[in-house]
Design a protein around this motif. Structure first.
Motif, mmCIF file in Angstrom:
data_model
loop_
_atom_site.group_PDB
_atom_site.id
_atom_site.type_symbol
_atom_site.label_atom_id
_atom_site.label_comp_id
_atom_site.label_asym_id
_atom_site.label_seq_id
_atom_site.Cartn_x
_atom_site.Cartn_y
_atom_site.Cartn_z
ATOM 1 N N LEU A 123 -6.989 -5.196 1.761
ATOM 2 C CA LEU A 123 -8.009 -5.889 0.977
ATOM 3 C C LEU A 123 -7.379 -6.683 -0.168
ATOM 4 O O LEU A 123 -7.830 -7.792 -0.491
ATOM 5 N N THR A 124 -6.328 -6.139 -0.766
ATOM 6 C CA THR A 124 -5.637 -6.863 -1.838
ATOM 7 C C THR A 124 -5.044 -8.163 -1.323
ATOM 8 O O THR A 124 -5.237 -9.233 -1.920
ATOM 9 N N PHE A 141 -5.310 0.379 3.722
ATOM 10 C CA PHE A 141 -6.654 -0.130 3.449
ATOM 11 C C PHE A 141 -6.676 -0.920 2.142
ATOM 12 O O PHE A 141 -7.144 -2.066 2.096
ATOM 13 N N VAL A 142 -6.156 -0.322 1.078
ATOM 14 C CA VAL A 142 -6.153 -0.992 -0.231
ATOM 15 C C VAL A 142 -5.258 -2.224 -0.197
ATOM 16 O O VAL A 142 -5.603 -3.300 -0.713
ATOM 17 N N GLY A 143 -4.094 -2.087 0.431
ATOM 18 C CA GLY A 143 -3.175 -3.218 0.509
ATOM 19 C C GLY A 143 -3.747 -4.381 1.302
ATOM 20 O O GLY A 143 -3.556 -5.542 0.938
ATOM 21 N N LYS A 187 -4.589 5.144 3.550
ATOM 22 C CA LYS A 187 -5.278 4.700 2.340
ATOM 23 C C LYS A 187 -4.568 3.488 1.738
ATOM 24 O O LYS A 187 -5.203 2.508 1.328
ATOM 25 N N GLY A 188 -3.235 3.544 1.708
ATOM 26 C CA GLY A 188 -2.469 2.425 1.195
ATOM 27 C C GLY A 188 -2.653 1.177 2.033
ATOM 28 O O GLY A 188 -2.744 0.071 1.508
ATOM 29 N N LEU A 195 1.563 1.407 -3.674
ATOM 30 C CA LEU A 195 0.454 1.934 -4.461
ATOM 31 C C LEU A 195 0.119 3.377 -4.085
ATOM 32 O O LEU A 195 -0.124 4.219 -4.957
ATOM 33 N N GLY A 234 0.786 -1.223 0.000
ATOM 34 C CA GLY A 234 0.000 0.000 0.000
ATOM 35 C C GLY A 234 0.818 1.273 0.000
ATOM 36 O O GLY A 234 0.379 2.295 -0.516
#
Length: 306
Positions: A248-249, A244-246, A241-242, A301, A235
């Motif tokens: 879930l990924t 969170f996205v990382g 934010k990173g 990301l 992330g």
């Protein structure tokens, strides 16, 4: 493979992702604001799980146990920061790694001394027992959905805290220039303790909620910590934010990989060979994804602004 089964596995991946977010959010806050590598973060996850299990067993209330997990993990984190971590901010990363690894050993042996070597078990509260119907006729545990909802609410609350409050402004400023906000009169030591306690409480919450779907045992935090480090690398270090996205990924890729790869491999090898081969490849999948992302975006990301 049916649609209902695939949807169930996808939700399992999302649930794992939100649990990892609770771990990774605290870890990325600590590293982003303090520049500290904290290997003992997984021990705070374990503290939350044991506190919840012990208090729930003593009182018969899962909810009191959940509150205790937040309090004990935050208290343990604050005490850790004041007594040990505070002396590591100006040290190099090797010394931080060695000191926090020593804390892992202290927490593990202390927990074993208090609770013994046998695992503890948490019962799912009656309010969250049962299942809900999914499209296709499958049943999905209500408690796992509660973990997803809790993770989403915490993610939203953490976003508001960081972006809309005075404390969040100080946290973001401390991430950018700690010397400047100290010169402006902000008590940097208190800020660091609050951030560390917040990260510890999130880890404790994750441990308590997961403790109801698996055993609570010494050393349970270290495998999750490894995944949390993968999350913040994917992330972007220092980015909520990173994280969170990382998270879930990692959750979805890991779960769906373990589910789909053995079935895909049956097209090329015998079913007896496909299962172990698929499990072996699936265990490496998130690291392959991490390597690919770092090859394209070396800072992750959504890296924090320099």
């Amino acid at each position: 493979m049916t649609f209902a089964l695939a949807l169930e596995q996808l939700l399992n991946g999302v649930q794992l992702g939100f649990m990892l977010f609770l771990m990774a959010a605290g870890l990325t806050l600590v590293f982003g604001v303090m520049g500290l590598i904290n290997l003992a973060h997984g021990s705070l996850y374990m503290v939350g799980a044991f506190a919840c299990a012990a208090v729930a067993a003593a009182t018969g209330s899962f909810w009191l146990g959940l509150a205790a997990s937040l309090a004990f993990a935050a208290g343990a984190g604050a005490l850790m920061e004041i007594t040990v971590i505070r002396r590591l901010y100006n040290r190099d990363h090797l010394e931080q790694v060695l000191a926090t690894y020593a804390l892992i050993l202290i927490f593990s042996e202390g927990t074993r001394w208090l609770f013994g070597s046998f695992p503890l078990y948490l019962d799912i509260p009656p309010l969250l027992q049962g299942a809900v119907s999914l499209p296709g006729g499958a049943q999905y545990p209500l408690y796992r959905l509660a973990i997803i909802v809790t993770g989403a609410l915490v993610a939203g609350g953490l976003y508001l805290l960081i972006s809309r409050t005075r404390l969040g402004m100080r946290i973001r400023a401390g991430e950018s220039d700690r010397e400047m906000i100290a010169a402006l009169g902000v008590d940097i030591r208190t800020l660091y303790t609050l951030v560390f306690a917040l990260g510890a409480a999130l880890a404790g919450l994750a441990g308590a909620m997961v403790g109801a779907i698996q055993s609570v045992q010494v050393g349970m935090g270290e495998p999750v910590l490894i995944l949390a480090f993968v999350v913040i690398i994917i992330g972007g270090i220092g980015s909520i934010k990173g994280a969170f996205v990382g998270a879930l990924t990692v959750g979805v890729v890991d779960t769906m990989g373990r589910f789909l790869l053995p079935q895909i491999l049956t097209l090329f090898v015998s079913p007896a060979d496909a299962k172990p081969m698929g499990a072996a490849i699936a265990s490496m999948l998130i690291y392959l994804v991490m390597a690919f992302i770092l090859a394209v975006k070396p800072r992750g990301l959504f890296p924090a602004q320099a």
